[in-house]
Design a protein around this motif. Structure first.
Motif, short mmCIF file in Angstrom:
data_model
loop_
_atom_site.label_atom_id
_atom_site.label_comp_id
_atom_site.label_asym_id
_atom_site.label_seq_id
_atom_site.Cartn_x
_atom_site.Cartn_y
_atom_site.Cartn_z
N VAL A 1 48.19 -16.29 6.92
CA VAL A 1 47.81 -17.40 7.79
C VAL A 1 49.06 -17.88 8.50
N VAL A 2 48.99 -17.91 9.82
CA VAL A 2 50.15 -18.17 10.66
C VAL A 2 49.86 -19.40 11.52
N GLY A 3 50.88 -20.21 11.76
CA GLY A 3 50.71 -21.37 12.64
C GLY A 3 50.90 -22.66 11.90
N GLU A 4 50.06 -23.64 12.18
CA GLU A 4 50.33 -24.93 11.55
C GLU A 4 49.15 -25.53 10.78
N GLY A 5 47.98 -24.91 10.81
CA GLY A 5 46.84 -25.50 10.14
C GLY A 5 46.40 -24.69 8.93
N CYS A 6 45.09 -24.67 8.71
CA CYS A 6 44.52 -23.99 7.55
C CYS A 6 43.34 -23.13 7.97
N VAL A 7 43.00 -22.24 7.06
CA VAL A 7 41.73 -21.52 7.13
C VAL A 7 40.88 -22.01 5.95
N THR A 8 39.68 -22.46 6.24
CA THR A 8 38.78 -22.94 5.20
C THR A 8 37.65 -21.93 5.03
N VAL A 9 37.48 -21.44 3.82
CA VAL A 9 36.43 -20.46 3.54
C VAL A 9 35.29 -21.17 2.80
N VAL A 10 34.08 -20.97 3.26
CA VAL A 10 32.92 -21.58 2.62
C VAL A 10 31.98 -20.46 2.15
N ASP A 11 31.60 -20.54 0.89
CA ASP A 11 30.83 -19.48 0.23
C ASP A 11 29.62 -20.12 -0.44
N CYS A 12 28.43 -19.83 0.06
CA CYS A 12 27.21 -20.41 -0.52
C CYS A 12 26.37 -19.37 -1.24
N ARG A 13 26.97 -18.24 -1.61
CA ARG A 13 26.17 -17.19 -2.23
C ARG A 13 25.55 -17.64 -3.54
N ASP A 14 26.28 -18.47 -4.30
CA ASP A 14 25.75 -18.93 -5.59
C ASP A 14 25.19 -20.34 -5.52
N ALA A 15 25.08 -20.88 -4.32
CA ALA A 15 24.62 -22.27 -4.20
C ALA A 15 23.11 -22.35 -4.37
N ARG A 16 22.66 -23.46 -4.91
CA ARG A 16 21.23 -23.75 -4.98
C ARG A 16 20.92 -24.77 -3.90
N THR A 17 19.89 -24.52 -3.14
CA THR A 17 19.57 -25.43 -2.04
C THR A 17 18.09 -25.39 -1.75
N ASN A 18 17.59 -26.43 -1.11
CA ASN A 18 16.18 -26.47 -0.70
C ASN A 18 16.03 -26.18 0.79
N ILE A 19 17.02 -25.53 1.40
CA ILE A 19 17.00 -25.41 2.86
C ILE A 19 15.79 -24.63 3.38
N VAL A 20 15.27 -23.71 2.59
CA VAL A 20 14.08 -22.99 3.07
C VAL A 20 12.84 -23.88 3.14
N ASP A 21 12.86 -24.96 2.37
CA ASP A 21 11.65 -25.77 2.24
C ASP A 21 11.62 -27.01 3.12
N ILE A 22 12.67 -27.24 3.90
CA ILE A 22 12.70 -28.46 4.71
C ILE A 22 12.59 -28.11 6.19
N PRO A 23 12.13 -29.07 6.99
CA PRO A 23 12.03 -28.79 8.43
C PRO A 23 13.42 -28.78 9.10
N ALA A 24 13.49 -28.15 10.25
CA ALA A 24 14.72 -28.14 11.04
C ALA A 24 15.13 -29.57 11.35
#
Lengths: 270, 270
Positions: free
Chosen positions: B210-233
């Motif tokens: 990682v080069v420069g002055e900030g960060c790289v943020t990695v987000v991983d939801c493979r093991d997350a539990r969520t109700n996103i399939v069941d809610i409206p947009a």
């Protein structure tokens, strides 16, 4: 032990007032004695006027303002009695350091614990009042673009939330990095960021409820790998494996799965 | 296969130019043929002038602007040849949808792959150019206070980053929620948010820098539990157990531990 309401600030006080309605409900209803503590604020009368209007509109007719300008006032026996016998206690915003400097370790401070723990009063805090409910209180900090080491400072809070550090105005003020900074350095604590007009309700029965319009974000760095111990203050650590939970308003959450520890940390010393 | 430089936008072009220097270095030095693609922008000449000044200051004297106003230009054999024989390719910012509409599936698009995969050219993209490097490209979306279902839209990108969706201007534009929205709905993908003036460098040897002055943020939801399939947009899901990694600039990261999958996802189809 009564309910806790940890409110992220800027709760609606003029429109549908969902959060304040919940406070009245959890305090036993509009006929119960409620008190409003404004010690966190340098303009207590102005704050009180605002809440007086809201509680009037909600027909809560036994609400009393308990102004405390200094520790002498916080040692007043009559004020302490009013707290101890209230069924709902609402701690307003301002500056949590001011709140703790005035009330920490005083008769009124002890009366809060008595009301909540022994008499089942609902204890609510918003903004500074929410931060102040913790044992380890987010005292101040800058919300920056990355979770710098030392971005936030902790201080001793009221001690009603033992192992969770609360941050408020969370999404609106982009505070995830300052909260990450704290829990990366102190993984003993879980972090909870409460959005504006949103309350995390901790029920006696060990369930959670999120009320209002935003979310509660939980940050857990207990299993994270980081180099934060090895870098100087002001630098940004690497962090692998922070865990994040998002609890949107309008739902109840039981003490199970990923939330078991969070609920235990909210309520129990370890 | 050459290196990839995934840049979060607004890289310094006048001062120390750390990110652009790295691009020249990874392209084999200031004597190598470099090309600048401005197809993402509606003001390509203005963008080119800016980069021309920067590359001149860095003594890269074989830099050529390849303007492509439409798909006809992107089918031009001479331009495609210039790309295929370049040692460094820099894709500027603008709008990634515009970039893909012009270059997707054209001779020039194919030449990018040839240069990078067969000839070992360094392939760099900034802002829209960074988003466009993915197979699954963040096409557009609103960055809101919570990860609403459907907050962002994916489209087909250039296909150089198979299973990671890139977002740029990440901390500066507070985009964690729109990235979370995408990877909660599409946990097949990992999310990577790149801050401004920051580059995620994917080396051929499977290491990251990682080069420069900030960060790289990695987000991983493979093991997350969520109700996103069941809610409206438009509604906000609950999410338990999203994982977050933070990679600050100034460090290299090997393919091991929590980063094994991230590096594989950056580089390999599955």
């Amino acid at each position: 032990m009564g309910s806790l309401m940890i409110i992220g600030g800027a709760e609606d006080r003029t429109d549908n007032m969902e959060v304040l309605k919940k406070f009245i409900e959890l305090s036993g209803g509009e006929d119960q004695p409620l008190v409003v503590l404004t010690a966190a604020s340098t303009v207590p009368e102005k704050i009180w006027e605002m809440y007086q209007g809201a509680f009037n509109a909600l027909h809560a007719h036994k609400v009393r303002h308990l102004p405390m300008a200094d520790r002498a006032a916080a040692e007043d026996e009559e004020l302490a009695h009013a707290i101890a016998t209230a069924k709902g206690i609402f701690i307003t915003g301002g500056d949590q350091k001011r709140l703790m400097t005035i009330i920490g370790g005083t008769r009124c401070g002890n009366a809060l614990r008595q009301a909540w723990r022994e008499n089942g009063a609902c204890l609510a805090g918003t903004s500074a009042g929410a931060s102040g409910m913790c044992t380890h209180m987010m005292a101040e900090g800058h919300a920056d673009l990355a979770p710098e080491k030392g971005a936030a400072r902790l201080a001793a809070g009221l001690g009603f939330v033992p192992r969770v550090v609360i941050d408020q105005h969370f999404a609106q003020r982009h505070r995830i990095n300052r909260l990450l900074s704290v829990v990366t350095q102190s993984p003993f604590l879980l972090g909870a960021g409460i959005d504006e007009n949103t309350a995390l309700v901790v029920h006696q029965s060990d369930g959670l409820e999120v009320v209002g319009e935003g979310c509660v974000t939980v940050v857990d760095c207990r299993d994270a790998r980081t180099n934060i111990v090895d870098i100087p203050a002001g630098e940004v650590p690497h962090i692998f494996g922070a865990r994040l939970h998002l609890l949107p308003a309008g739902a109840c959450f039981r003490r199970e799965g990923e939330l078991t520890d969070f609920i235990d940390y909210l309520t129990k010393e370890h």
